[in-house]
Design an enzyme around this catalytic site. Structure first.
Site, PDB file in Angstrom:
ATOM      1  N   ASP A 140      58.946  56.654  -1.362  1.00 11.61           N
ATOM      2  CA  ASP A 140      57.611  56.100  -1.631  1.00 11.61           C
ATOM      3  C   ASP A 140      56.709  57.105  -2.352  1.00 11.61           C
ATOM      4  O   ASP A 140      57.164  58.152  -2.793  1.00 11.61           O
ATOM      5  CB  ASP A 140      56.959  55.642  -0.318  1.00 11.61           C
ATOM      6  CG  ASP A 140      56.575  56.811   0.576  1.00 11.61           C
ATOM      7  OD1 ASP A 140      57.262  57.849   0.509  1.00 11.61           O
ATOM      8  OD2 ASP A 140      55.590  56.696   1.326  1.00 11.61           O
ATOM      9  N   ASP A 179      57.867  60.441   1.856  1.00  8.45           N
ATOM     10  CA  ASP A 179      58.285  60.516   3.261  1.00  8.45           C
ATOM     11  C   ASP A 179      59.079  59.285   3.714  1.00  8.45           C
ATOM     12  O   ASP A 179      59.651  59.289   4.804  1.00  8.45           O
ATOM     13  CB  ASP A 179      57.102  60.792   4.198  1.00  8.45           C
ATOM     14  CG  ASP A 179      55.974  59.780   4.064  1.00  8.45           C
ATOM     15  OD1 ASP A 179      56.097  58.839   3.257  1.00  8.45           O
ATOM     16  OD2 ASP A 179      54.964  59.946   4.770  1.00  8.45           O
ATOM     17  N   ARG A 180      59.132  58.253   2.881  1.00  5.86           N
ATOM     18  CA  ARG A 180      59.896  57.062   3.283  1.00  5.86           C
ATOM     19  C   ARG A 180      61.234  57.002   2.564  1.00  5.86           C
ATOM     20  O   ARG A 180      61.411  57.624   1.522  1.00  5.86           O
ATOM     21  CB  ARG A 180      59.126  55.795   2.933  1.00  5.86           C
ATOM     22  CG  ARG A 180      57.838  55.665   3.696  1.00  5.86           C
ATOM     23  CD  ARG A 180      57.203  54.322   3.414  1.00  5.86           C
ATOM     24  NE  ARG A 180      56.009  54.201   4.232  1.00  5.86           N
ATOM     25  CZ  ARG A 180      55.474  53.060   4.603  1.00  5.86           C
ATOM     26  NH1 ARG A 180      56.008  51.918   4.215  1.00  5.86           N
ATOM     27  NH2 ARG A 180      54.392  53.035   5.356  1.00  5.86           N
ATOM     28  N   LYS A 221      58.071  62.436   8.498  1.00  5.94           N
ATOM     29  CA  LYS A 221      59.268  61.720   8.092  1.00  5.94           C
ATOM     30  C   LYS A 221      59.642  62.207   6.697  1.00  5.94           C
ATOM     31  O   LYS A 221      58.801  62.746   5.983  1.00  5.94           O
ATOM     32  CB  LYS A 221      59.062  60.219   8.146  1.00  5.94           C
ATOM     33  CG  LYS A 221      57.896  59.670   7.343  1.00  5.94           C
ATOM     34  CD  LYS A 221      57.749  58.183   7.635  1.00  5.94           C
ATOM     35  CE  LYS A 221      56.642  57.529   6.815  1.00  5.94           C
ATOM     36  NZ  LYS A 221      55.327  57.670   7.462  1.00  5.94           N
ATOM     37  N   ASP A 241      54.518  59.373  -1.542  1.00  2.94           N
ATOM     38  CA  ASP A 241      54.444  60.774  -1.136  1.00  2.94           C
ATOM     39  C   ASP A 241      55.767  61.318  -0.606  1.00  2.94           C
ATOM     40  O   ASP A 241      55.806  62.416  -0.045  1.00  2.94           O
ATOM     41  CB  ASP A 241      53.330  60.961  -0.102  1.00  2.94           C
ATOM     42  CG  ASP A 241      53.556  60.150   1.158  1.00  2.94           C
ATOM     43  OD1 ASP A 241      54.207  59.085   1.077  1.00  2.94           O
ATOM     44  OD2 ASP A 241      53.097  60.571   2.234  1.00  2.94           O
ATOM     45  N   SER A 289      50.153  57.411   0.191  1.00  4.33           N
ATOM     46  CA  SER A 289      51.535  57.027   0.451  1.00  4.33           C
ATOM     47  C   SER A 289      52.029  55.920  -0.475  1.00  4.33           C
ATOM     48  O   SER A 289      52.012  56.059  -1.680  1.00  4.33           O
ATOM     49  CB  SER A 289      51.691  56.635   1.912  1.00  4.33           C
ATOM     50  OG  SER A 289      53.054  56.498   2.216  1.00  4.33           O
ATOM     51  N   HIS A 290      52.375  54.774   0.131  1.00  6.51           N
ATOM     52  CA  HIS A 290      52.986  53.696  -0.632  1.00  6.51           C
ATOM     53  C   HIS A 290      51.949  52.773  -1.280  1.00  6.51           C
ATOM     54  O   HIS A 290      52.311  51.827  -1.958  1.00  6.51           O
ATOM     55  CB  HIS A 290      53.867  52.880   0.309  1.00  6.51           C
ATOM     56  CG  HIS A 290      53.120  52.455   1.538  1.00  6.51           C
ATOM     57  ND1 HIS A 290      52.812  53.338   2.536  1.00  6.51           N
ATOM     58  CD2 HIS A 290      52.575  51.286   1.889  1.00  6.51           C
ATOM     59  CE1 HIS A 290      52.114  52.715   3.472  1.00  6.51           C
ATOM     60  NE2 HIS A 290      51.954  51.465   3.106  1.00  6.51           N
TER      61      HIS A 290
HETATM   62  C1  VG1 Z   1      52.479  52.035   8.137  1.00  9.55           C
HETATM   63  C2  VG1 Z   1      53.778  51.927   8.905  1.00  9.55           C
HETATM   64  C3  VG1 Z   1      53.909  53.081   9.875  1.00  9.55           C
HETATM   65  C4  VG1 Z   1      53.780  54.404   9.090  1.00  9.55           C
HETATM   66  C5  VG1 Z   1      52.498  54.411   8.293  1.00  9.55           C
HETATM   67  C6  VG1 Z   1      52.383  55.626   7.413  1.00  9.55           C
HETATM   68  O1  VG1 Z   1      51.395  51.999   9.021  1.00  9.55           O
HETATM   69  O2  VG1 Z   1      53.868  50.702   9.587  1.00  9.55           O
HETATM   70  O3  VG1 Z   1      55.129  53.001  10.556  1.00  9.55           O
HETATM   71  O4  VG1 Z   1      53.798  55.488   9.977  1.00  9.55           O
HETATM   72  O5  VG1 Z   1      52.436  53.274   7.452  1.00  9.55           O
HETATM   73  O6  VG1 Z   1      53.444  55.718   6.513  1.00  9.55           O
HETATM   74  P1  VG1 Z   1      50.558  50.659   9.303  1.00  9.55           P
HETATM   75  O7  VG1 Z   1      49.472  51.077  10.237  1.00  9.55           O
HETATM   76  O8  VG1 Z   1      50.086  50.170   7.978  1.00  9.55           O
HETATM   77  O9  VG1 Z   1      51.533  49.695   9.915  1.00  9.55           O
HETATM   78  V1  VG1 Z   1      53.203  56.472   5.037  1.00  9.55           V
HETATM   79  O10 VG1 Z   1      54.580  56.459   4.206  1.00  9.55           O
HETATM   80  O11 VG1 Z   1      51.872  55.790   4.568  1.00  9.55           O
HETATM   81  O12 VG1 Z   1      52.712  58.084   5.456  1.00  9.55           O
HETATM   82 CO    CO Z   2      54.507  57.754   2.701  1.00 12.46          CO
END
Ligand code: VG1
Ligand code: CO
Length: 547
Positions: free
Chosen positions: A281, A285-286, A380, A283, A117-118
């Site tokens: 981000d 989804d954000r 998302k 992947d 992801s990010h």
């Molecule tokens: C974070 C965010 C959460 C989100 C998750 C995955 O998790 O707070 O809301 O669902 O990332 O997003 P955490 O446990 O680090 O707070 V992504 O864009 O990585 O799929």
């Molecule tokens: Co993501």
């Protein structure tokens, strides 16, 4: 084609977090590490038997370092485990929402999405893998727990001989008896977006001189945004910046927030700023939404989308309900109440929305962490949120800022902020959480300046559809006026521990609604420190990231 059974020593650390298994690239490079986890997934979903004949898997990732290599390995394992067909995004690319779309559209068995992801990418960065089920959504906890258990127990995995599949050549190739189909990663997704939003009215807006800037952050959304925003909606070339996916995201941190999307922020707060800015981000989804010199808090974005949903053709008949993660502000609750639809509060992570969407109980879902989406897929969806905003802007003919001001005038403002303290030593982060937990018995009824504690708890959730219970989802301190402080440890970090402090206060007075969130929340911020001893324990004066 020979199936080899390779002996492996199980790993102890393959526990999927908030969103799949995320580790440093070097960890994924440990011999048998990726294979061990993938076999654990296959064993879990097929109950230690080969895949049922004809099973189809969807496979793709955000293009980060190791993506192509991992895809080759997973293809060989899929063939050895009995899959009939694998749909792979061309070049190994599939954004998380596009993967969800493809899983659903072709009624496949599920998919493996390769992304952290990010989190930053590259040889020193992170890699990740996530299993999504046939509904297109992240596997629920019941399944990820079983995968973890299996990963610690299995002693071998199945794989066929190396056979380099050309990931860039569209069409079918054979791997043993398995069909590998290289698909256009954008087409199915773009078609779905056209079915939900009024492209004609957005096209007219753009043709009329409305200017937008979308920052793909050198991550997966580049090709999607160029096709949809530039080609289909007519935004001038260059409206999408950083549009070429790079293995290391150009050295950046593909996290669309005010800190990491600094290039976009500079454009949107600069001279001659466009009307609308957005970023996504790693992947895809954000989403982050900006107006000219104006930031939309993700919690507010969910509320605005909910309040204006009928303006988009795909939601013209209204919404069934809303779900938000617990730390997300209650702005959406106010909209749900006005619309007369239910609002659910779930733990953090998109996997908790799946059952509610499958059961038709909710249409829109959102998280404060720049995550918004709906039942069109089971993830998302960054570009979906961008298109929803463009659809609303086109229909209302107002600026982003005006839309928010109107919204607050009707519903009041849930002033909101999240403070992230990244990469703390684990024992420091645990110490802070322990101090908060330890204070719980003394807090109810206690006054801190203008705020009196009403209740505090460690959030736990019972899924209303299948009754499963998830505990330990965040320490909540709720004040008499509904304001809140939440302490929670991240489940996606790969270095030390990341502590998140979520702050929320309701502001009903229109004269004060326009103020800066950090100022409006200053008292709560001080209370959070007083209760947790955060500054003293961490030795840090300020958070790493403020949203
Ligand atoms: C974070 C965010 C959460 C989100 C998750 C995955 O998790 O707070 O809301 O669902 O990332 O997003 P955490 O446990 O680090 O707070 V992504 O864009 O990585 O799929
Ligand atoms: Co993501």
């Amino acid at each position: 084609m020979n199936i080899r059974t390779v002996a492996t020593t199980p790993f102890a650390d393959q526990k999927p977090g908030t969103s799949g298994l995320r580790k440093k690239v070097a960890v994924f490079r440990t011999p048998h590490y990726l294979e061990n986890f993938v076999q654990a997934v296959f064993d879990t979903i097929f109950d230690n038997a080969p895949a049922p004949a004809g099973s189809t898997l969807v496979l793709g990732g955000d293009g980060r370092y190791l993506n192509r290599e991992a895809i080759q390995v997973i293809l060989r394992m899929a063939a050895a485990n009995g899959f009939g067909r694998v749909l792979v995004g061309q070049g190994g690319i599939l954004s998380t929402p596009a993967a969800s779309c493809v899983i659903r559209k072709y009624a496949t068995f599920g998919g493996l999405i390769l992304s952290a992801s990010h989190n930053p990418g590259g040889p020193a960065g992170d890699f990740g893998i996530k299993y999504n089920t046939a509904n297109g959504g992240p596997a629920p906890e019941k399944i990820t727990d079983a995968i973890f258990a299996r990963s610690k127990a299995l002693t071998s995995y199945r794989i066929v001989e190396p056979a380099d599949i050309d990931l860039d050549r569209p069409g079918q190739q054979m791997l043993g008896g398995m069909v590998v189909e290289i698909i256009d990663p954008v087409a199915d997704y773009a078609e779905l977006m056209e079915s939900l939003f009024d492209f004609a009215v957005i096209r007219a807006l753009v043709a009329g001189g409305f200017r937008l800037c979308f920052d793909a952050m050198h991550a997966v959304t580049g090709p999607y945004a160029r096709e949809i925003l530039e080609r289909r909606l007519g935004a001038p070339a260059g409206s999408v910046i950083n549009g070429v996916p790079l293995e290391d995201f150009g050295g950046g941190h593909p996290d669309p927030n005010l800190t990491y999307a600094d290039q976009l922020v500079a454009i949107m707060y600069g001279k001659d700023a466009p009307d609308f800015g957005a970023a996504s981000d790693g992947d895809g989804d954000r989403n982050m939404i900006l107006g000219r010199g104006f930031f939309v808090t993700p919690s507010d974005s969910l509320a605005v989308i909910a309040a204006n949903a009928r303006l988009a053709p795909g939601y013209a008949r209204g919404i069934a309900g809303i779900a938000r993660s617990m730390p997300t502000s209650a702005a959406a609750d106010r909209v749900a109440q006005k619309l007369g639809v239910p609002c659910f509060e779930t733990p953090t992570g998109w996997k908790f929305f799946g059952n509610l969407m499958d059961a038709g109980r909710v249409t829109l879902c959102g998280e404060e962490s720049f995550g918004t989406g709906s039942n069109h897929v089971r993830e998302k969806d960054g570009l979906w949120a961008v298109l929803f905003w463009l659809n609303i802007l086109a229909k209302r003919g107002q600026s982003v800022e005006q839309i928010l001001e109107d919204h607050w005038a009707v519903f009041g403002r849930n002033v909101y902020s999240r403070h992230d303290h990244e990469a703390l030593p684990t024992e420091v982060a645990n110490g802070i959480m322990d101090q908060v937990r330890g204070a719980f018995p003394t807090l109810p009824g206690k006054a801190f300046g203008n705020y009196t504690v009403k209740v505090c708890d460690d959030f736990s959730y019972t899924d209303p559809i299948d009754g499963s219970v998830s505990t330990g989802q965040g320490l909540r301190i709720i004040f008499a006026d509904g304001s809140r402080i939440v302490f929670r440890l991240s489940g996606t970090g790969t270095e030390g521990a990341t502590l998140r402090v979520y702050l929320e206060a309701f502001e009903g007075d229109p004269a004060r609604q326009r103020g800066d969130a950090q100022l409006l929340l200053a008292e709560l911020i001080a209370i959070a420190d007083e209760i947790s001893g955060l500054k003293a324990r961490s030795g840090r004066e300020r958070p790493t990231v403020i949203t």
